[in-house]
Design a protein around this motif. Structure first.
Motif, PDB file in Angstrom:
ATOM      1  N   SER A 159       0.821  -1.209   0.000  1.00  0.00           N
ATOM      2  CA  SER A 159       0.000   0.000   0.000  1.00  0.00           C
ATOM      3  C   SER A 159       0.855   1.258   0.000  1.00  0.00           C
ATOM      4  N   LEU A 160       2.027   1.185   0.622  1.00  0.00           N
ATOM      5  CA  LEU A 160       2.925   2.344   0.611  1.00  0.00           C
ATOM      6  C   LEU A 160       3.426   2.614  -0.805  1.00  0.00           C
ATOM      7  N   ALA A 161       3.647   1.542  -1.584  1.00  0.00           N
ATOM      8  CA  ALA A 161       4.039   1.723  -2.986  1.00  0.00           C
ATOM      9  C   ALA A 161       2.943   2.447  -3.760  1.00  0.00           C
ATOM     10  N   VAL A 162       1.685   2.092  -3.495  1.00  0.00           N
ATOM     11  CA  VAL A 162       0.568   2.782  -4.145  1.00  0.00           C
ATOM     12  C   VAL A 162       0.602   4.271  -3.799  1.00  0.00           C
ATOM     13  N   GLU A 163       0.776   4.570  -2.522  1.00  0.00           N
ATOM     14  CA  GLU A 163       0.792   5.968  -2.081  1.00  0.00           C
ATOM     15  C   GLU A 163       1.968   6.725  -2.677  1.00  0.00           C
ATOM     16  N   GLU A 164       3.152   6.113  -2.676  1.00  0.00           N
ATOM     17  CA  GLU A 164       4.328   6.823  -3.170  1.00  0.00           C
ATOM     18  C   GLU A 164       4.204   7.130  -4.655  1.00  0.00           C
ATOM     19  N   TRP A 165       3.662   6.213  -5.446  1.00  0.00           N
ATOM     20  CA  TRP A 165       3.470   6.504  -6.857  1.00  0.00           C
ATOM     21  C   TRP A 165       2.369   7.543  -7.073  1.00  0.00           C
ATOM     22  N   PHE A 166       1.405   7.558  -6.187  1.00  0.00           N
ATOM     23  CA  PHE A 166       0.407   8.638  -6.211  1.00  0.00           C
ATOM     24  C   PHE A 166       1.086   9.974  -5.942  1.00  0.00           C
ATOM     25  N   TYR A 167       2.014  10.020  -4.958  1.00  0.00           N
ATOM     26  CA  TYR A 167       2.744  11.251  -4.658  1.00  0.00           C
ATOM     27  C   TYR A 167       3.591  11.712  -5.845  1.00  0.00           C
ATOM     28  N   ILE A 168       4.034  10.769  -6.673  1.00  0.00           N
ATOM     29  CA  ILE A 168       4.856  11.124  -7.831  1.00  0.00           C
ATOM     30  C   ILE A 168       3.996  11.552  -9.014  1.00  0.00           C
ATOM     31  N   LEU A 169       3.067  10.700  -9.409  1.00  0.00           N
ATOM     32  CA  LEU A 169       2.370  10.888 -10.677  1.00  0.00           C
ATOM     33  C   LEU A 169       1.304  11.976 -10.631  1.00  0.00           C
ATOM     34  N   PHE A 170       0.492  11.987  -9.583  1.00  0.00           N
ATOM     35  CA  PHE A 170      -0.600  12.957  -9.565  1.00  0.00           C
ATOM     36  C   PHE A 170      -0.101  14.394  -9.373  1.00  0.00           C
ATOM     37  N   PRO A 171       0.818  14.670  -8.430  1.00  0.00           N
ATOM     38  CA  PRO A 171       1.364  16.029  -8.353  1.00  0.00           C
ATOM     39  C   PRO A 171       2.100  16.443  -9.622  1.00  0.00           C
ATOM     40  N   LEU A 172       2.837  15.496 -10.244  1.00  0.00           N
ATOM     41  CA  LEU A 172       3.543  15.818 -11.490  1.00  0.00           C
ATOM     42  C   LEU A 172       2.557  16.283 -12.552  1.00  0.00           C
ATOM     43  N   ALA A 173       1.460  15.563 -12.698  1.00  0.00           N
ATOM     44  CA  ALA A 173       0.439  15.956 -13.676  1.00  0.00           C
ATOM     45  C   ALA A 173      -0.222  17.272 -13.281  1.00  0.00           C
ATOM     46  N   SER A 174      -0.475  17.451 -11.985  1.00  0.00           N
ATOM     47  CA  SER A 174      -1.160  18.661 -11.511  1.00  0.00           C
ATOM     48  C   SER A 174      -0.328  19.914 -11.736  1.00  0.00           C
ATOM     49  N   PHE A 175       0.947  19.877 -11.333  1.00  0.00           N
ATOM     50  CA  PHE A 175       1.794  21.063 -11.472  1.00  0.00           C
ATOM     51  C   PHE A 175       2.146  21.335 -12.932  1.00  0.00           C
ATOM     52  N   ALA A 176       2.130  20.293 -13.763  1.00  0.00           N
ATOM     53  CA  ALA A 176       2.405  20.494 -15.191  1.00  0.00           C
ATOM     54  C   ALA A 176       1.204  21.101 -15.909  1.00  0.00           C
ATOM     55  N   MET A 177       0.008  20.720 -15.494  1.00  0.00           N
ATOM     56  CA  MET A 177      -1.194  21.122 -16.222  1.00  0.00           C
ATOM     57  C   MET A 177      -1.787  22.437 -15.743  1.00  0.00           C
ATOM     58  N   PHE A 178      -1.668  22.717 -14.442  1.00  0.00           N
ATOM     59  CA  PHE A 178      -2.406  23.847 -13.875  1.00  0.00           C
ATOM     60  C   PHE A 178      -1.440  24.930 -13.408  1.00  0.00           C
ATOM     61  N   LYS A 179      -1.497  26.071 -14.078  1.00  0.00           N
ATOM     62  CA  LYS A 179      -0.630  27.198 -13.740  1.00  0.00           C
ATOM     63  C   LYS A 179      -1.373  28.311 -13.021  1.00  0.00           C
ATOM     64  N   SER A 180      -2.693  28.198 -12.948  1.00  0.00           N
ATOM     65  CA  SER A 180      -3.486  29.235 -12.302  1.00  0.00           C
ATOM     66  C   SER A 180      -4.698  28.601 -11.636  1.00  0.00           C
ATOM     67  N   GLU A 181      -5.343  29.373 -10.776  1.00  0.00           N
ATOM     68  CA  GLU A 181      -6.521  28.854 -10.094  1.00  0.00           C
ATOM     69  C   GLU A 181      -7.673  28.652 -11.067  1.00  0.00           C
ATOM     70  N   THR A 182      -7.729  29.463 -12.110  1.00  0.00           N
ATOM     71  CA  THR A 182      -8.800  29.320 -13.098  1.00  0.00           C
ATOM     72  C   THR A 182      -8.746  27.956 -13.775  1.00  0.00           C
ATOM     73  N   SER A 183      -7.565  27.593 -14.246  1.00  0.00           N
ATOM     74  CA  SER A 183      -7.423  26.283 -14.898  1.00  0.00           C
ATOM     75  C   SER A 183      -7.585  25.149 -13.894  1.00  0.00           C
ATOM     76  N   LEU A 184      -7.134  25.387 -12.664  1.00  0.00           N
ATOM     77  CA  LEU A 184      -7.258  24.369 -11.626  1.00  0.00           C
ATOM     78  C   LEU A 184      -8.721  24.045 -11.358  1.00  0.00           C
ATOM     79  N   LYS A 185      -9.528  25.074 -11.155  1.00  0.00           N
ATOM     80  CA  LYS A 185     -10.937  24.865 -10.841  1.00  0.00           C
ATOM     81  C   LYS A 185     -11.679  24.208 -11.994  1.00  0.00           C
ATOM     82  N   LYS A 186     -11.306  24.542 -13.213  1.00  0.00           N
ATOM     83  CA  LYS A 186     -12.025  24.049 -14.379  1.00  0.00           C
ATOM     84  C   LYS A 186     -11.641  22.615 -14.738  1.00  0.00           C
ATOM     85  N   TRP A 187     -10.356  22.285 -14.671  1.00  0.00           N
ATOM     86  CA  TRP A 187      -9.870  21.026 -15.227  1.00  0.00           C
ATOM     87  C   TRP A 187      -9.425  19.997 -14.199  1.00  0.00           C
ATOM     88  N   PHE A 188      -9.296  20.393 -12.952  1.00  0.00           N
ATOM     89  CA  PHE A 188      -8.821  19.459 -11.923  1.00  0.00           C
ATOM     90  C   PHE A 188      -9.698  18.205 -11.822  1.00  0.00           C
TER      91      PHE A 188
END
Length: 371
Positions: free
Chosen positions: A136-165
């Motif tokens: 389960s820790l492996a699941v969490e650690e890959w979540f910490y890697i992949l989801f933040p990577l996608a989030s910080f790459a895709m969303f540069k502002s609160e407008t895009s965050l609210k719309k596409w998150f």
């Protein structure tokens, strides 16, 4: 560590999660004395509770960082530093300890532990038999890697965050459900062990449970009025889903004549949705009073350390190495003694690990990562 910002309702959820894990792993220690199957119905999926809670907390942190500072690699790096100083030191310490013990007593090969360093031991394949709880820790650690990577790459502002998150959340949910559905159609499932190996304990099959927590963080941030409305009704609906899932999980095989479709494809999302619906009322409980509240907070604080030491280290090594020879027999008295040792070492060992190792190493993150 600053406890003033803790939400007591979430401490309750975290404490329940680790207690269900301890109960579920400890119950088989009494199987030689009586039929434990009726009691196993009371074992809720503590790991999935952890997943939803982790998704809720990490999702909130990610959105707060993006809303305050925008996206970009620097913010991502700061997030990773703070997260990994929280999780990795404890993990690597226990990994080293159990590897040495496994090499000495169980003929474990050191080279076989290398995938554990990068959490690749169960990314898309069955988890090895050794140090099983860290799947389960492996699941969490890959979540910490992949989801933040996608989030910080895709969303540069609160407008895009609210719309596409939400679309990013649903993409991760669809990925896990899609993989499980595909595997259900191509993998021969002869027992719950197959369900465990190919569906429950792999990284790519479990992101949906975490995403339900992230969805809760999104709704609580941008639709707080609706999120907090009718919390008791949502809680009861959530509990109904959890109970429904328990019934289906324990009796679906008999009802559907061995068809594991519910177990493998649907059960994780149903249970996670039940926990998700309990979050509004839990997040509204800010503080607790009395000795019970202190006990719950303590268990919540040491839950990560307890998770790491309770199974392989305590149940797999400490108890068998202590009760050897004639003491290894399965009498009522000795099995009760095993349970007492299991609970004692898991609790007090985790308190010591938390106080003298987890807190000091977690504090190091302030030197390298911004708060």
């Amino acid at each position: 560590m600053d406890l003033s910002k803790r939400i007591y309702g979430l401490d309750i959820l975290r404490a329940l999660a680790i207690l269900f894990v301890i109960y579920g792993h400890g119950l088989p220690m009494l199987k030689h004395q009586f039929n434990i199957r009726p009691l196993s119905f009371l074992v809720l999926d503590g790991v999935s509770i952890f997943f939803v809670l982790s998704g809720f907390l990490i999702g909130g942190i990610l959105m707060k960082r993006i809303r305050s500072h925008g996206g970009g690699f620097n913010e991502l790096r700061q997030f990773w530093i703070r997260r990994w100083f929280r999780t990795l030191p404890n993990y690597f310490l226990i990994l080293i300890v159990v590897t040495v013990l496994g090499w000495y007593y169980w003929d474990i090969q050191i080279k076989d532990m290398f995938p554990y360093v990068l959490f690749l031991q169960n990314f898309a394949s069955p988890h090895p038999h050794f140090f099983q709880e860290v799947w389960s820790l492996a699941v969490e650690e890959w979540f910490y890697i992949l989801f933040p990577l996608a989030s910080f790459a895709m969303f540069k502002s609160e407008t895009s965050l609210k719309k596409w998150f939400p679309w990013l959340i649903f993409a991760f949910i669809a990925l896990s459900i899609g993989v499980r559905f595909y595997r259900f159609n191509v993998v021969e499932i002869a027992s719950l062990k197959d369900y465990d190996h190919f569906f429950r304990k792999q990284v790519i099959t479990r992101f949906d449970s975490l995403m339900m927590g992230v969805l809760g963080a999104y709704l609580s941030t941008y639709f707080s009025k609706g999120w907090l409305s009718k919390p008791k009704l949502k809680m009861w609906l959530g509990l109904i889903l959890i109970i429904f899932n328990q019934v289906c999980f324990h009796y679906a095989k008999e009802v559907f004549e061995g068809n594991y479709f519910y177990h493998t494809v649907l059960s994780f999302l149903v249970f996670a949705t039940g926990v998700f619906l309990c979050l509004p009322i839990l997040t509204s409980v800010k503080t607790g009073k009395g000795k019970l509240a202190k006990g719950i907070t303590l268990v919540s604080l040491v839950s990560y350390s307890m998770y790491l030491i309770h199974f392989t280290l305590t149940k797999g090594f400490i108890i068998p190495l202590t009760l050897r020879g004639e003491l290894a027999e399965h009498t009522l008295g000795l099995d009760v003694l095993r349970v007492v040792m299991y609970l004692f070492v898991s609790l007090f060992g985790s308190i010591l690990l938390y106080k003298y190792f987890e807190i000091p190493t977690t504090k190091l993150r302030d030197r390298f990562g911004k708060k």
